[in-house]
Design a protein around this motif. Structure first.
Motif, PDB file in Angstrom:
ATOM      1  N   CYS A   1      36.477  29.832  87.732  1.00 27.38           N
ATOM      2  CA  CYS A   1      36.687  28.980  86.559  1.00 27.38           C
ATOM      3  C   CYS A   1      37.768  27.933  86.811  1.00 27.38           C
ATOM      4  CB  CYS A   1      37.056  29.840  85.349  1.00 27.38           C
ATOM      5  SG  CYS A   1      35.698  30.872  84.756  1.00 27.38           S
TER       6      CYS A   1
ATOM      7  N   CYS B   1      36.215  25.305  88.989  1.00 22.11           N
ATOM      8  CA  CYS B   1      35.287  24.490  88.209  1.00 22.11           C
ATOM      9  C   CYS B   1      36.036  23.440  87.395  1.00 22.11           C
ATOM     10  CB  CYS B   1      34.450  25.374  87.290  1.00 22.11           C
ATOM     11  SG  CYS B   1      33.141  26.292  88.139  1.00 22.11           S
TER      12      CYS B   1
ATOM     13  N   LEU C   1      29.076  22.493  86.215  1.00 23.14           N
ATOM     14  CA  LEU C   1      30.085  23.444  86.699  1.00 23.14           C
ATOM     15  C   LEU C   1      31.351  23.388  85.849  1.00 23.14           C
ATOM     16  CD1 LEU C   1      29.700  23.057  90.566  1.00 23.14           C
ATOM     17  CD2 LEU C   1      29.022  25.006  89.161  1.00 23.14           C
TER      18      LEU C   1
ATOM     19  N   GLY D   1      32.660  26.600  83.690  1.00 26.49           N
ATOM     20  CA  GLY D   1      33.988  27.184  83.888  1.00 26.49           C
ATOM     21  C   GLY D   1      34.820  27.170  82.629  1.00 26.49           C
TER      22      GLY D   1
END
Length: 643
Positions: free
Chosen positions: A56, A59, A185, A189
């Motif tokens: 995360c 991201c 992405l 995240g």
């Protein structure tokens, strides 16, 4: 926009993004991964959580890559240079944010930056010159890394052998797929982190990681928390709105034109002097017999409040709440030039009663930021270089034949907790040149606390010396903190970052002549800064309801609420805590001047839930609603003065 420009800078953006990701991973995630266990109440994350936290964070780093690619497409010739400049500025800003967050666990804001540029950063923030030089060194390292990556990018584009690699890289990151993939992405995240978070004041490892991430979309997170607000607080806000509608006809408290004398134990030809001492950044748990033996001994002859709260978690607002006898709902910001600024009714009343009123301080920040809120003092403010110089000034003013009111501020307990060499009883302590912006700050927890204890030792000696030069038989002395100081109780160091108890709770001592109605000893009665001036006026036998919310601590003990604000960088506070004997409710102040509950601690949530365990919640709820509505009426009155 030409997609070939975007492709041509992909290697540069990739290299800079990797450098940023390394910094985020090994510096920002250092706290939740390696320091979340132990005495701070945060469980060590599991291996799957560690992997998800890393994913995360990476991201969210792609936001940087998206902006970089767009900048690179602005100009065919200078696109790469724009990306390099953007990366350098971003990394330098990130480094400044890392240093700030390492100590306060809050991010740098534009308000902080304005204060830094306009105030004395050494006094206001406790930043030392060695901290500045350390920042310069790390910033130079970032500039060198950006320069190296930029040089490699230029060489690869020129080198014939690298062209096939670049073509494959460009093929992988095709225009029509790259942006869509990066955006997906980023959203994944951010969304996953937000969904794993608890309430606004929860401290799971996900909350810590999300709060630490500078590329975290906090606005979306706030919206999601509001959408997921527990029903307990939805119902509370509905009842608050209903009570608000019923109370619209109520007017703000009308202050009396005169101060009628009531029957009271005051029977002196000369009214007593009054000395308010505010101590900078005073941790209530460490102000004990071990660190402050003299202050602890005052319990034999003074009222000691063991459950006392400031009006804010920051200096200016905490001092104003004390001197006004109200929470700082009247504060409009010291950068906004309001036409009318309401002055403290208690300071004005003391002046009418013949008191010589003034301030004695040793820090220039108090003089520079809030003079218009303290314009009703009739004596010039004295600003000395050192706290020890203030003793002579205070004693000289109290020797004047006319009664005096003095507010004095002790500053040396402010971060970075410097003290004279001979106050070093607690060992080991961190050196005076210690790096308080380090990411492994918690590893030095014991040494930092010892340094703070030693500053309290010097404060204790200062109090002893000062009070020995004061005639306590004819002087009322109030000793309290401007706010608290967190010493890793919840994993933080310092103040002005949260409304947790260590940052807003502070010691209190009220020492009065024997002729006045006071009781020596410790009291666990809940009190706040807003109650101090009403208590003093009650002692003097005068009307003490000059503020809208303050209550005297004398006489019958009734349930009360301590309304505390969170600093808002020189503007009107928007985050508040209502501390009750049953727990703490957290509130936000909207732009229309109304409060709304956003959460609470576990104890109060049970009380407000309506379950059998929360049977006493109705009384607590009425108490909070009454306090909040009184604060809103005061706020409306202030706005009417300044339309």
């Amino acid at each position: 926009m030409d997609r070939d420009r975007i492709r041509s800078n992909q290697f540069l953006v990739l290299g800079l993004t990797l450098w940023l990701a390394l910094n985020l991973t090994f510096r920002w995630l250092y706290w939740p991964i390696f320091q979340s266990h132990g005495p701070f109440g945060i469980a060590q994350p599991s291996l799957p959580d560690l992997a998800l936290l890393l994913a995360c964070t990476l991201c969210s780093t792609l936001l940087f890559a998206l902006v970089g690619l767009l900048l690179g497409a602005v100009h065919a010739r200078w696109g790469a240079a724009l990306i390099a400049v953007y990366a350098a500025l971003s990394l330098i800003a990130l480094e400044a944010d890392i240093g700030w967050y390492a100590m306060s666990k809050s991010h740098v804001t534009l308000g902080d930056l304005q204060l830094f540029l306009t105030q004395s950063w050494q006094h206001h923030f406790g930043i030392q010159r060695h901290d500045i030089w350390r920042f310069y060194r790390v910033a130079c390292a970032h500039l060198a890394a950006v320069g190296l990556i930029y040089y490699m990018h230029r060489q690869l584009r020129r080198h014939a052998a690298a062209r096939p690699v670049l073509r494959r890289l460009q093929a992988i990151c095709a225009w029509r797929h790259a942006f869509a993939l990066l955006l997906v992405l980023v959203l994944l995240g951010q969304s996953y982190t937000m969904l794993r978070r608890g309430g606004e004041y929860a401290r799971t490892v996900w909350d810590i990681a999300a709060s630490a991430n500078p590329y975290y979309i906090s606005a979306a997170d706030r919206w999601l928390r509001e959408a997921r607000l527990p029903n307990t607080f939805v119902r509370f806000n509905a009842r608050l709105q209903a009570a608000r509608g019923q109370a619209r006809t109520l007017k703000p408290l009308a202050l009396p034109a005169s101060l009628p004398l009531r029957p009271a134990p005051l029977a002196q030809a000369r009214r007593p002097d009054i000395l308010f001492l505010t101590i900078e950044s005073w941790n209530v748990n460490l102000a004990d017999q071990r660190s402050m033996p003299y202050f602890s001994s005052l319990a034999q002859r003074c009222h000691i409040g063991t459950n006392h709260y400031s009006g804010a978690n920051q200096t200016e607002l905490g001092i104003l709440s004390l001197l006004y006898g109200d929470p700082t709902v009247f504060f409009a910001g010291y950068r906004q030039h309001a036409a009318i600024v309401r002055q403290s009714p208690y300071i004005e009343a003391l002046g009418k009663l013949g008191y010589r009123t003034g301030r004695v301080v040793s820090d220039m920040t108090q003089q520079n930021t809030i003079p218009r809120y303290l314009a009703s003092f009739n004596q010039a403010e004295v600003v000395n270089q050192q706290d020890w110089e203030n003793i002579h000034t205070i004693a000289a003013r109290l020797r004047h034949p006319d009664p005096a009111f003095i507010h004095a501020h002790y500053y040396a307990t402010h971060y970075p907790y410097l003290h004279a060499p001979h106050f070093s009883a607690h060992r080991p302590e961190t050196p005076s040149q210690f790096n308080f912006q380090s990411s492994n700050l918690a590893q030095e927890r014991s040494a930092i606390i010892n340094r703070y204890r030693n500053t309290l030792g010097e404060l204790d000696a200062w109090l002893n010396t000062l009070l020995q030069q004061i005639d306590l038989a004819s002087t009322i002395v109030v000793i309290t903190g401007d706010h608290g100081e967190e010493m890793f109780e919840t994993g933080r160091l310092g103040h002005a970052s949260t409304l947790d108890a260590p940052q807003i709770r502070t010691p209190l001592a009220i020492c009065a002549p024997a002729s006045l109605a006071t009781t020596a000893g410790a009291s666990a009665q809940l009190s706040s800064h807003a109650d101090i001036f009403p208590t003093i006026f009650d002692m003097l036998g005068f009307e003490h309801r000059l503020s809208i919310m303050g209550r005297s601590l004398l006489g019958q003990q009734r349930p009360r609420v301590a309304l505390v604000s969170k600093q808002n960088h020189g503007k009107t506070p928007v985050q508040w805590a209502a501390v009750t004997p049953a727990g703490t409710l957290y509130l936000t102040l909207a732009s229309d001047g109304t409060f709304a509950a956003t959460g609470s601690d576990a104890a109060l949530e049970v009380a407000l839930s309506g379950t059998p365990d929360g049977a006493s919640g109705a009384q607590v709820e009425r108490l909070i609603i009454g306090t909040v509505l009184a604060a809103e009426r005061e706020l409306r009155a202030t706005k009417r003065q300044n339309p």
